[in-house]
Design a protein around this motif. Structure first.
Motif, PDB file in Angstrom:
ATOM      1  N   TYR A 156     -22.105 -70.192  46.863  1.00 11.95           N
ATOM      2  CA  TYR A 156     -21.490 -69.474  45.393  1.00 11.95           C
ATOM      3  C   TYR A 156     -19.867 -71.141  45.668  1.00 11.95           C
ATOM      4  N   TRP A 204     -25.865 -69.259  32.438  1.00 12.36           N
ATOM      5  CA  TRP A 204     -24.408 -68.366  31.869  1.00 12.36           C
ATOM      6  C   TRP A 204     -24.700 -68.869  30.287  1.00 12.36           C
ATOM      7  N   TRP A 230     -16.179 -59.926  41.627  1.00  6.35           N
ATOM      8  CA  TRP A 230     -17.062 -60.006  40.812  1.00  6.35           C
ATOM      9  C   TRP A 230     -18.511 -59.230  41.048  1.00  6.35           C
ATOM     10  N   ASP A 287     -18.152 -69.235  32.256  1.00  3.07           N
ATOM     11  CA  ASP A 287     -19.658 -67.884  33.219  1.00  3.07           C
ATOM     12  C   ASP A 287     -19.157 -66.685  31.636  1.00  3.07           C
ATOM     13  N   PHE A 330     -19.690 -58.998  33.885  1.00  2.00           N
ATOM     14  CA  PHE A 330     -20.841 -58.775  35.139  1.00  2.00           C
ATOM     15  C   PHE A 330     -20.898 -57.310  36.102  1.00  2.00           C
ATOM     16  N   TRP A 360     -22.327 -78.871  36.475  1.00  2.00           N
ATOM     17  CA  TRP A 360     -22.429 -77.580  37.462  1.00  2.00           C
ATOM     18  C   TRP A 360     -23.593 -77.344  37.248  1.00  2.00           C
ATOM     19  N   ARG A 370     -24.612 -73.921  37.784  1.00  2.00           N
ATOM     20  CA  ARG A 370     -25.438 -73.005  37.129  1.00  2.00           C
ATOM     21  C   ARG A 370     -24.137 -72.052  36.306  1.00  2.00           C
ATOM     22  N   GLN A 426     -15.976 -75.161  41.420  1.00  2.00           N
ATOM     23  CA  GLN A 426     -16.583 -74.925  41.361  1.00  2.00           C
ATOM     24  C   GLN A 426     -17.680 -75.876  41.858  1.00  2.00           C
TER      25      GLN A 426
HETATM   26  N1  GLY Z   1     -17.872 -66.236  38.585  1.00  2.00           N
HETATM   27  C1  GLY Z   1     -18.999 -66.733  38.362  1.00  2.00           C
HETATM   28  C2  GLY Z   1     -19.798 -68.074  39.078  1.00  2.00           C
HETATM   29  O1  GLY Z   1     -18.952 -68.453  40.188  1.00  2.00           O
HETATM   30  O2  GLY Z   1     -20.622 -68.604  38.989  1.00  2.00           O
END
Ligand code: GLY
Length: 337
Positions: free
Chosen positions: A297, A187, A5, A111, A51, A181, A183, A173
């Motif tokens: 990541y 988004w 991505w 995301d 993305f 989370w 991150r 993640q």
């Molecule tokens: N796939 C999007 C992220 O890892 O934030």
């Protein structure tokens, strides 16, 4: 590799280099790389197509006016729209895998909110409201299914593909299924803000603000969060990309907000994050493989848990480019003023 991505982000970074320096070398490198990236416009097996082309073909078209890039982005938008799953109670864009795989079909990630701006853009460019309706349906279902009472979000949701009921919220993640989370909020802010801009429904803007306020409460006085606000342990990786992404989303929010004083406050928060990244997270060592230090990541998979991450570098440069050259790099929606 087919570029996962990330492949569009490299093109986008090269384009910010071109805007900054006007050195044609950057444009040529971006153009050459785009030949490879273009192949992904036919990849309907992932929401990542958003993305990839939001960060490459879209700014390429804005900067050069070359119709070729417009056509590439429209092809990608068509594939993204084809991932819409229509249920009895609403529709969502499935995130991962072929649409005939039941597991992938049932899954959607926060995301994806950062990918739906491609659909809004295509609705206007192709004069085809079905792109907009798909994006809006996705945002509405995501708002209902991902939001927790405390203004944090699930990373991913599994739906019943017939009824549309949320079967479970979970993470890939983050620290655990019920965790926050860091991150994901950036988004979500991008998707909510573009939906507010394209629908005229201020409820989406209100939710973007509520989740941003919560994010800053959890952040405290540091410019970068841990990869997950609920992670516990002795050495918890930070995620500088979460701040870069949040800053880019807050620029969208500030551009849209009708109250100039409130808009300035949110822009100030975006600038504060970028300033913090510049002062404390910019790599100066030649051996470092990216612009920002301490991106994360995926800590659970131990993939780049404390590393340079291309998406962090891209959104950092995107935010800078938008501050330095307003309107010349990328806008996720048409500005109201
Ligand atoms: N796939 C999007 C992220 O890892 O934030």
């Amino acid at each position: 590799s087919h570029g996962n991505w990330f492949c569009g982000f490299w093109v986008g970074l090269l384009l910010t280099g071109y805007l900054h320096t006007r050195d044609e070398t950057y444009l040529k490198l971006a153009h050459d790389r785009m030949v490879l990236v273009e192949e992904r416009a036919e990849d309907g097996n992932t929401h990542d197509i958003g993305f990839i082309f939001l960060s490459s073909a879209m700014p390429f078209y804005r900067i050069t006016g070359d119709e070729r890039y417009r056509r590439i982005a429209l092809r990608a938008a068509d594939k993204l729209r084809s991932r819409l799953v229509v249920t009895d109670s609403g529709s969502y864009v499935s995130s991962w895998g072929p649409m005939n795989d039941p597991r992938g079909r049932a899954a959607s990630a926060i995301d994806t909110m950062a990918n739906i701006p491609l659909l809004y853009w295509a609705a206007k460019e192709a004069d085809d409201a079905s792109f907009r309706l798909a994006a809006q349906a996705h945002a509405e279902m995501t708002m209902l299914s991902f939001a927790r009472q405390d203004n944090t979000q699930y990373h991913a949701v599994e739906y019943d593909t017939k009824t549309g009921q949320r079967l479970r919220g979970y993470t890939f993640q983050g620290a655990h299924d019920e965790s926050y989370w860091s991150r994901g909020t950036g988004w979500a802010v991008m998707g909510l803000t573009t939906t507010a801009a394209n629908s005229g429904n201020s409820a989406y803007l209100a939710q973007a603000i509520a989740i941003s306020e919560r994010w800053f409460e959890s952040l405290g006085d540091k410019p970068v969060p841990p990869y997950d606000f609920d992670a516990i342990g002795d050495s918890i990786p930070e995620d500088s990309s979460a701040s870069a992404i949040m800053a880019a989303g807050l620029l969208d929010l500030a551009d849209l907000h009708p109250d100039k004083a409130v808009a300035l406050q949110w822009r100030g928060k975006a600038e504060w994050l970028i300033e913090g990244l510049c002062k404390e997270y910019l790599a100066t060592e030649g051996s470092h493989r990216g612009i920002l230090k301490h991106g994360c990541y995926s800590e659970p998979h131990k993939i780049g848990p404390d590393a340079a991450v291309l998406f962090g570098d891209y959104f950092f440069a995107e935010a800078l480019a938008r501050m330095a050259f307003p309107g010349r790099f990328i806008e996720r929606y048409d500005r109201v003023s």
